[in-house]
Design a protein around this motif. Structure first.
Motif, PDB file in Angstrom:
ATOM      1  N   LYS A 103      35.076  50.716  41.559  1.00 39.87           N
ATOM      2  CA  LYS A 103      34.113  51.227  40.586  1.00 39.87           C
ATOM      3  C   LYS A 103      34.794  51.752  39.324  1.00 39.87           C
ATOM      4  O   LYS A 103      34.301  51.546  38.210  1.00 39.87           O
ATOM      5  N   THR A 104      35.948  52.409  39.479  1.00 41.35           N
ATOM      6  CA  THR A 104      36.582  53.088  38.345  1.00 41.35           C
ATOM      7  C   THR A 104      37.625  52.242  37.618  1.00 41.35           C
ATOM      8  O   THR A 104      38.052  52.620  36.531  1.00 41.35           O
ATOM      9  N   GLU A 105      38.061  51.129  38.203  1.00 42.13           N
ATOM     10  CA  GLU A 105      39.102  50.302  37.596  1.00 42.13           C
ATOM     11  C   GLU A 105      38.501  49.016  37.046  1.00 42.13           C
ATOM     12  O   GLU A 105      38.100  48.128  37.800  1.00 42.13           O
ATOM     13  N   PRO A 106      38.420  48.867  35.709  1.00 38.91           N
ATOM     14  CA  PRO A 106      37.802  47.666  35.114  1.00 38.91           C
ATOM     15  C   PRO A 106      38.477  46.358  35.532  1.00 38.91           C
ATOM     16  O   PRO A 106      37.812  45.323  35.636  1.00 38.91           O
ATOM     17  N   SER A 107      39.777  46.369  35.780  1.00 37.43           N
ATOM     18  CA  SER A 107      40.473  45.137  36.149  1.00 37.43           C
ATOM     19  C   SER A 107      40.052  44.625  37.529  1.00 37.43           C
ATOM     20  O   SER A 107      40.329  43.470  37.872  1.00 37.43           O
ATOM     21  N   LEU A 108      39.384  45.467  38.302  1.00 40.76           N
ATOM     22  CA  LEU A 108      38.921  45.063  39.630  1.00 40.76           C
ATOM     23  C   LEU A 108      37.465  44.604  39.632  1.00 40.76           C
ATOM     24  O   LEU A 108      36.897  44.349  40.691  1.00 40.76           O
ATOM     25  N   HIS A 109      36.876  44.497  38.439  1.00 36.85           N
ATOM     26  CA  HIS A 109      35.483  44.043  38.354  1.00 36.85           C
ATOM     27  C   HIS A 109      35.441  42.518  38.377  1.00 36.85           C
ATOM     28  O   HIS A 109      35.141  41.855  37.388  1.00 36.85           O
ATOM     29  N   GLU A 110      35.759  41.976  39.545  1.00 39.61           N
ATOM     30  CA  GLU A 110      35.785  40.541  39.781  1.00 39.61           C
ATOM     31  C   GLU A 110      35.050  40.244  41.082  1.00 39.61           C
ATOM     32  O   GLU A 110      34.865  41.136  41.924  1.00 39.61           O
ATOM     33  N   PRO A 111      34.601  38.979  41.274  1.00 34.08           N
ATOM     34  CA  PRO A 111      33.826  38.644  42.477  1.00 34.08           C
ATOM     35  C   PRO A 111      34.491  39.068  43.781  1.00 34.08           C
ATOM     36  O   PRO A 111      33.827  39.598  44.680  1.00 34.08           O
ATOM     37  N   MET A 112      35.807  38.853  43.902  1.00 33.25           N
ATOM     38  CA  MET A 112      36.497  39.187  45.144  1.00 33.25           C
ATOM     39  C   MET A 112      36.328  40.662  45.492  1.00 33.25           C
ATOM     40  O   MET A 112      36.075  41.034  46.658  1.00 33.25           O
ATOM     41  N   ARG A 166      47.835  44.522  50.760  1.00 33.68           N
ATOM     42  CA  ARG A 166      48.194  43.177  50.353  1.00 33.68           C
ATOM     43  C   ARG A 166      47.705  42.790  48.965  1.00 33.68           C
ATOM     44  O   ARG A 166      48.147  41.789  48.413  1.00 33.68           O
ATOM     45  N   THR A 167      46.771  43.569  48.392  1.00 26.39           N
ATOM     46  CA  THR A 167      46.240  43.245  47.073  1.00 26.39           C
ATOM     47  C   THR A 167      46.935  44.093  46.014  1.00 26.39           C
ATOM     48  O   THR A 167      46.828  45.320  46.029  1.00 26.39           O
ATOM     49  N   LYS A 168      47.637  43.441  45.104  1.00 33.13           N
ATOM     50  CA  LYS A 168      48.481  44.147  44.134  1.00 33.13           C
ATOM     51  C   LYS A 168      47.670  45.079  43.253  1.00 33.13           C
ATOM     52  O   LYS A 168      48.071  46.215  42.995  1.00 33.13           O
ATOM     53  N   GLN A 169      46.492  44.614  42.763  1.00 34.08           N
ATOM     54  CA  GLN A 169      45.701  45.441  41.855  1.00 34.08           C
ATOM     55  C   GLN A 169      45.245  46.729  42.530  1.00 34.08           C
ATOM     56  O   GLN A 169      45.306  47.809  41.923  1.00 34.08           O
ATOM     57  N   ILE A 170      44.801  46.627  43.785  1.00 37.91           N
ATOM     58  CA  ILE A 170      44.345  47.818  44.500  1.00 37.91           C
ATOM     59  C   ILE A 170      45.523  48.730  44.810  1.00 37.91           C
ATOM     60  O   ILE A 170      45.435  49.952  44.657  1.00 37.91           O
ATOM     61  N   ARG A 171      46.637  48.144  45.231  1.00 36.08           N
ATOM     62  CA  ARG A 171      47.826  48.941  45.550  1.00 36.08           C
ATOM     63  C   ARG A 171      48.329  49.682  44.316  1.00 36.08           C
ATOM     64  O   ARG A 171      48.675  50.874  44.384  1.00 36.08           O
ATOM     65  N   THR A 172      48.353  49.015  43.183  1.00 36.03           N
ATOM     66  CA  THR A 172      48.822  49.635  41.943  1.00 36.03           C
ATOM     67  C   THR A 172      47.907  50.773  41.519  1.00 36.03           C
ATOM     68  O   THR A 172      48.359  51.857  41.136  1.00 36.03           O
ATOM     69  N   ARG A 173      46.585  50.517  41.604  1.00 33.18           N
ATOM     70  CA  ARG A 173      45.611  51.536  41.216  1.00 33.18           C
ATOM     71  C   ARG A 173      45.707  52.757  42.124  1.00 33.18           C
ATOM     72  O   ARG A 173      45.633  53.908  41.682  1.00 33.18           O
TER      73      ARG A 173
END
Length: 319
Positions: free
Chosen positions: A53-62, A298-305
């Motif tokens: 919800k708070t990270e715009p880069s994660l606003h993707e279908p997956m 395993r997901t880089k974007q979530i791990r980084t955030r």
């Protein structure tokens, strides 16, 4: 002979959940890992939802599908675990007849919904890997929303006959359920009537619903693996396969105990009851606990955030 077990009542006011028969003395000890897993379910899935919800880069279908999966996991585990723990800790074994049917409905509704969301996530991975240039045009936000609603509606419709059929049977044997929650077959088996309709419908849902989902997922990942082996470099193949392998681990952790529990309860009658109950609880707890852990690690974007959130105040402390 006492007539306590032969009194006829079409709809008992309450059922008695016996927990895990044969292991009553170990209920408190069994509750400890269950409680720890439930806490991990709550922390992990709420964390996933917050980060998406708070990270715009994660606003993707997956990640939208991942949020839907987190909500489903929270409802699925919360529909059974609090009552189970109150039984183990405080011997609060009674459950209202209507509440039992609602719990039964929620378990089957959100199990079917979760299965459907795994299909949706497999579709997303298929489009992302096999048709990467068309991914954003095929899986738009509108399409993702419609897919999510379709999976919820499918689960709701498939699960509706379970409590409807269970309510119409007369119960004249006993109101004691040898289970930790209101599992469908454990409830209708108490009826003093021909319950073949309930049995056949449960088998129909298992074969037509979950089996079709498993077949579609297998087809999707077959195409994905073919696409992976056509990638030009070894590093690209390893990276893409690593992403898909985490998804496959989550899927297997859900379907193996689900199918095993459903089939063994119907066709293998000589297994210890406590073993069947344990397996039934595994698919209600383990996948909801593993989903945020596996996807988060395993997901880089979530791990980084997540690392950014945890270390946000670090420089100020040591400056």
């Amino acid at each position: 002979m006492s007539d306590s077990n032969t009194t006829h009542f079409s709809n008992p006011s309450t059922f008695i959940l016996l927990g895990i028969p044969g292991l009553e003395r170990a209920h408190v000890w069994i509750s400890i890992p269950f409680c720890v897993m439930y806490i991990l379910v709550l922390l992990g899935n709420f964390t996933i939802m917050f980060m998406v919800k708070t990270e715009p880069s994660l606003h993707e279908p997956m990640y939208y599908f991942l949020c839907m999966l987190a909500v489903t996991d929270l409802v699925l585990s919360t529909s059974t675990l609090p009552k189970m723990l109150s039984n183990f800790w405080f011997n609060a074994r009674e459950i209202n007849f209507s509440a039992c049917l609602i719990q039964l409905y929620f378990v089957h509704c959100f199990t079917a919904t979760e299965s459907g969301l795994y299909v949706a996530m497999a579709l997303d991975r298929y489009v992302a890997i096999c048709h990467p240039l068309r991914h954003s045009t095929i899986l738009t936000n509108h399409v993702v929303t419609k897919i999510g609603l379709a999976m919820v509606m499918r689960g709701a419709v498939l699960a509706l006959p379970y409590p409807i059929l269970a309510r119409q049977w007369p119960y004249c044997r006993t109101n004691m359920i040898p289970y930790t929650h209101c599992e469908h077959m454990a409830v209708v088996s108490l009826a003093c009537a021909d319950i073949r309709i309930s049995r056949y419908y449960g088998l129909f849902v298992l074969l037509s619903g979950i089996s079709l989902d498993v077949s579609f997922i297998a087809l999707s990942y077959t195409q994905i693996l073919r696409a992976i082996f056509r990638l030009p470099t070894k590093d690209a193949r390893i990276k893409t396969f690593g992403t898909c392998s985490s998804h496959l681990c989550v899927i297997l952790a859900f379907y193996i105990p689900t199918l095993f529990s459903s089939l063994m309860a119907r066709f293998v009658l000589d297994l210890p009851l406590y073993f069947l109950i344990f397996i039934a609880n595994v698919y209600l707890l383990v996948p909801p606990m593993l989903n945020p852990i596996i996807y988060g690690v395993r997901t880089k974007q979530i791990r980084t955030r997540l690392l950014q959130l945890l270390l946000h105040k670090g420089p100020k402390v040591f400056s």
